[in-house]
Scaffold this motif. Sequence first.
Motif, short mmCIF file in Angstrom:
data_model
loop_
_atom_site.label_atom_id
_atom_site.label_comp_id
_atom_site.label_asym_id
_atom_site.label_seq_id
_atom_site.Cartn_x
_atom_site.Cartn_y
_atom_site.Cartn_z
N PHE A 157 52.29 36.05 47.38
CA PHE A 157 52.10 35.24 46.19
C PHE A 157 51.37 36.03 45.10
N ILE A 158 51.93 36.00 43.91
CA ILE A 158 51.30 36.56 42.72
C ILE A 158 50.81 35.37 41.90
N ILE A 159 49.50 35.19 41.78
CA ILE A 159 48.94 33.98 41.19
C ILE A 159 48.33 34.30 39.83
N ASP A 160 48.70 33.51 38.84
CA ASP A 160 48.11 33.62 37.51
C ASP A 160 46.68 33.08 37.57
N GLY A 161 45.69 33.94 37.26
CA GLY A 161 44.29 33.54 37.34
C GLY A 161 43.93 32.41 36.38
N GLY A 162 44.57 32.40 35.19
CA GLY A 162 44.33 31.31 34.24
C GLY A 162 44.75 29.97 34.80
N GLY A 192 47.79 31.18 51.74
CA GLY A 192 47.60 32.05 52.89
C GLY A 192 46.80 33.30 52.57
N HIS A 193 47.15 34.41 53.23
CA HIS A 193 46.37 35.64 53.12
C HIS A 193 47.08 36.75 52.34
N ARG A 194 48.35 36.57 52.05
CA ARG A 194 49.10 37.59 51.29
C ARG A 194 49.14 37.16 49.83
N VAL A 195 48.04 37.42 49.15
CA VAL A 195 47.85 36.89 47.80
C VAL A 195 47.31 37.99 46.88
N THR A 196 47.78 37.99 45.63
CA THR A 196 47.21 38.81 44.56
C THR A 196 46.94 37.90 43.37
N VAL A 197 45.69 37.88 42.91
CA VAL A 197 45.29 37.05 41.77
C VAL A 197 45.08 37.94 40.56
N LEU A 198 45.67 37.56 39.42
CA LEU A 198 45.56 38.37 38.20
C LEU A 198 44.97 37.53 37.07
N PHE A 260 36.27 37.01 45.52
CA PHE A 260 37.58 37.24 46.13
C PHE A 260 37.62 38.59 46.84
N THR A 261 37.00 39.59 46.26
CA THR A 261 37.00 40.93 46.86
C THR A 261 36.29 40.92 48.20
N THR A 262 35.15 40.22 48.30
CA THR A 262 34.43 40.13 49.57
C THR A 262 35.23 39.36 50.61
N GLU A 263 36.13 38.47 50.16
CA GLU A 263 36.96 37.69 51.08
C GLU A 263 38.32 38.35 51.32
N ASN A 264 38.46 39.62 50.93
CA ASN A 264 39.69 40.40 51.14
C ASN A 264 40.89 39.79 50.41
N ILE A 265 40.65 39.22 49.24
CA ILE A 265 41.73 38.72 48.38
C ILE A 265 41.89 39.72 47.24
N LEU A 266 43.09 40.28 47.10
CA LEU A 266 43.34 41.30 46.08
C LEU A 266 43.27 40.68 44.69
N VAL A 267 42.51 41.32 43.80
CA VAL A 267 42.30 40.81 42.44
C VAL A 267 42.57 41.93 41.44
N LYS A 268 43.25 41.58 40.35
CA LYS A 268 43.46 42.49 39.23
C LYS A 268 43.12 41.77 37.93
N GLN A 269 42.69 42.55 36.92
CA GLN A 269 42.41 41.97 35.61
C GLN A 269 42.98 42.87 34.53
N ALA A 270 43.77 42.26 33.64
CA ALA A 270 44.36 43.01 32.54
C ALA A 270 43.31 43.27 31.46
N GLU A 271 43.61 44.21 30.58
CA GLU A 271 42.70 44.48 29.46
C GLU A 271 42.69 43.30 28.49
N ASN A 272 43.85 42.67 28.29
CA ASN A 272 43.93 41.51 27.42
C ASN A 272 44.74 40.42 28.12
N ASP A 273 45.97 40.18 27.66
CA ASP A 273 46.81 39.16 28.28
C ASP A 273 47.40 39.67 29.59
N ALA A 274 47.45 38.80 30.60
CA ALA A 274 47.83 39.23 31.96
C ALA A 274 49.31 39.03 32.27
#
Length: 322
Positions: A157-162, A192-198, A260-274
Motif C-alpha cells: 500500500f502506498i498511502i497519501d499522508g495528507g 497491514g505491514h507492507r506500507v509506505t506513507v508519503l 512510524f520509523t520506530t514501528e518499522n513503517i516506511l515513510v517518505k516526505q516530498a520537498e513540496n507536493d507529494a
Amino acid sequence: MKKDSQDIQSLLEWFSLHDPFPEVNRIVSIASGIVGDDKINCHKAREVGIACMSKITGLTFDNIKLKRADKVVPLLAMSSTVKVHDKKIPVDPVLLFQRMSITTALEDEIEKYFEYELAPYPLSIFDEIGMRKTQKSAIYDCFQTVILDIDNINSTFIIDGGFLLHRVVWDHEETFHNILDKYVQYVRRHFGHRVTVLFDGYTDCKKNIKAAEQRRRATTTSSSSDVIFDEIMTVPTSKQKFLANTHNKSRFILMLKEKFTTENILVKQAENDADVLIIETAIEQFNSTNTTIVQEDEEKEDEEENEDNILEVPLDYYESDE
C-alpha cells in the motif's frame, strides 16, 4: 452589559487562537499568518513620517521633493502588487474597483478605465483572499467509474499522508503520545505491514503548488496559533484548527514520521507536493509486487470523515496500451 460581556468573550477567544505576540523577528499578520519581508515598514509609519518631515524642514514648497523610497510599504504588498516601471506597487483590486465605480461620472468613462488590467491577477480566477476554490472532483468525473475486485492480501500500500492525517479521530484532551499510537494502529489494522506513507513538504510555501489553497484555508478556516508541543502534552484545540496552522502541521508530521520509523513503517516526505512522489514510489514497487495507492476520494473530500470513504486503486488499472 450582557452584550459587552459577550463581545469581550469573543475577543478573548479570538486572541487565544491568534497570538498577538508571536516570537518572530519580522512583521506578521496575526489574523492571516502572512509574514512580511525587510521591505515592509508599515509598523514604523511614525518613524518614516518623522524622517520625511526632517528632509523638508526649511525648504520652500517649490524645492520639496518626496521619493517613493520614503513611502510606507503595507503588509498588503506581500500578496497583492502590480509592477509599474520596474517598481512593485501594492494594490487592493476590490478597493480599486470601488474607487473607479465612484469616480466615474459618465458610463462611457468606464471603458477608458478598463483599457488596462490594473489588478495584480485576473479576478475571474482570484478574489481578495486568493485563488478561488475549484471543484477538484471535476477531474474525477472525467474517468469512467468501474468496480474492481482488489487483491489486498499480497498488496503493498502506498498511502497519501495528507489523507491519513484526517482519518484518525482526536479525542478531547488526549495526549499526542496516544494520538501517535492511534495512527500506528490505524495503519496496521487497515493496511497491514507492507506500507509506505508519503507526506507533503512544507519547507518552502512559496514554491508549493498548494500554497494558494493553504492560504485560502487559513483565511476561511479558524486556525490555532503556533503550539510548541511534545508527546506528553494534551491537544490544546480541535484537530481541524490545529492542522490548519502550517507550522503545527509540519511539526506534527515530523513527530509522526519518527513514530512510524520506530514501528518499522516506511515513510517518505516530498520537498513540496507529494503527488508526484506517490506515483514514482508506486511505479518503483509495482515492478516487484502488487501495488495499491490509497488516497482521498476527491468527490468526498469536503464531506464528513468516515472510514468508508477511501479510494483504493491498483496501479495496473492506470496502465495504458503504450
